[in-house]
Enzyme design. Structure first.
Site, PDB file in Angstrom:
ATOM      1  CB  CYS A 265       5.430   2.048   7.353  1.00 55.42           C
ATOM      2  SG  CYS A 265       4.863   3.572   6.569  1.00 55.42           S
ATOM      3  CG  LEU A 266       6.571   1.135   1.157  1.00 52.96           C
ATOM      4  CD1 LEU A 266       5.871   1.469  -0.153  1.00 52.96           C
ATOM      5  CD2 LEU A 266       7.736   0.188   0.904  1.00 52.96           C
TER       6      LEU A 266
ATOM      7  CG  HIS B 236      -0.304   0.922   7.308  1.00 57.51           C
ATOM      8  ND1 HIS B 236       0.688   0.502   8.176  1.00 57.51           N
ATOM      9  CD2 HIS B 236       0.299   1.831   6.490  1.00 57.51           C
ATOM     10  CE1 HIS B 236       1.818   1.135   7.896  1.00 57.51           C
ATOM     11  NE2 HIS B 236       1.617   1.942   6.868  1.00 57.51           N
ATOM     12  CD  GLU B 237      -1.151   2.217   2.771  1.00 58.80           C
ATOM     13  OE1 GLU B 237      -0.799   3.402   2.616  1.00 58.80           O
ATOM     14  OE2 GLU B 237      -0.340   1.322   3.080  1.00 58.80           O
TER      15      GLU B 237
ATOM     16  N   GLY C 244       0.830  -1.200   0.000  1.00 58.58           N
ATOM     17  CA  GLY C 244       0.000   0.000   0.000  1.00 58.58           C
ATOM     18  C   GLY C 244       0.862   1.245   0.000  1.00 58.58           C
TER      19      GLY C 244
ATOM     20  CG  HIS D 215       0.158   6.439   5.617  1.00 58.32           C
ATOM     21  ND1 HIS D 215       1.266   7.066   6.149  1.00 58.32           N
ATOM     22  CD2 HIS D 215       0.538   5.157   5.401  1.00 58.32           C
ATOM     23  CE1 HIS D 215       2.258   6.192   6.256  1.00 58.32           C
ATOM     24  NE2 HIS D 215       1.846   5.023   5.810  1.00 58.32           N
TER      25      HIS D 215
ATOM     26  CD  GLN E 158       3.389   5.772   2.695  1.00 56.71           C
ATOM     27  OE1 GLN E 158       2.408   5.254   2.198  1.00 56.71           O
ATOM     28  NE2 GLN E 158       4.369   5.057   3.227  1.00 56.71           N
TER      29      GLN E 158
HETATM   30 ZN   LIG Z   1       2.832   3.202   5.737  1.00 60.70          ZN
END
Ligand SMILES: [Zn+2]
Length: 198
Positions: free
Chosen positions: A107-108, A149-150, A45, A153, A50
């Site tokens: 997480c990226l 999670h997304e 995701g 964000h 991000q």
């Molecule tokens: Zn993340």
């Protein structure tokens, strides 16, 4: 085109995303670039914050994950999560089940950091797709976790906010260092930009 993924410490990660009122070429291009960026980074995701855009837009793809199953109903009908991926969700609203589950997340925007996070075991998301159509997804398993999670964000919430205080304390010095490095890198970028525009 792949985009650079912002790391922890960048203030945009804490910004609440603006509602998207019109799905135009700019949004379509951003979504396509986000999909490319997510796939290249092997992520499941990616949220607009991000890649530096505080907008209510996220992309997901759980189809490559073999060891953590997902369940999905799309617009009230049973659906195979694999064939429905990738997802592009605009202005998503989420409803959570009472039952919770603890699972590992990364997480990226936090390279090499993972944590055990308690989340709702299932979730219902109502959103618009890129064509402006309304969709409803009822998700379980990994997809439910990824959606939470997304959408966090999109509201400026990060997975470290949901870690236990013990886990967060154990990570404190790494997080502080990451924050510092990100701020230093960003200051350098800004300098480079102003040098070229002069
Ligand atoms: Zn993340």
């Amino acid at each position: 085109m792949t985009l650079s993924i912002l790391q922890y410490g960048d203030p945009i990660l804490r910004a609440k995303g603006k509602r998207i009122d019109q799905i135009d070429d700019r949004i379509r291009e951003l979504a396509a670039n986000m999909l490319e960026t997510m796939h290249e980074a092997n992520g499941v995701g990616l949220a607009a914050q991000q890649v530096g855009e505080a907008l209510q837009l996220t992309v997901l793809d759980v189809s490559q994950v073999e060891d953590r199953p997902s369940t999905m109903r799309l617009n009230g009908k049973e659906a195979d999560p694999k064939t429905q991926m990738p997802l592009v969700l605009i202005n998503p609203q989420i409803e959570l089940s009472d039952a919770t589950e603890t699972g590992t997340e990364g997480c990226l925007s936090f390279p090499e950091i993972t944590g055990a996070i308690e989340r709702a075991a299932s979730a219902t998301v109502r959103a618009e797709n890129l064509e402006g159509g309304r969709i409803e997804i009822e998700a379980g398993g990994l997809l439910a976790r990824a959606l939470q999670h997304e959408i966090d964000h999109l509201n400026g919430i990060l997975f470290i906010d949901r870690m236990s205080s013990v886990a967060k304390a154990a990570l404190a010095s790494r997080l502080k260092r990451m924050q510092k490095e990100t701020r230093r890198g960003r200051a350098k970028d800004q300098q480079a930009v102003s040098e070229t525009t002069l």
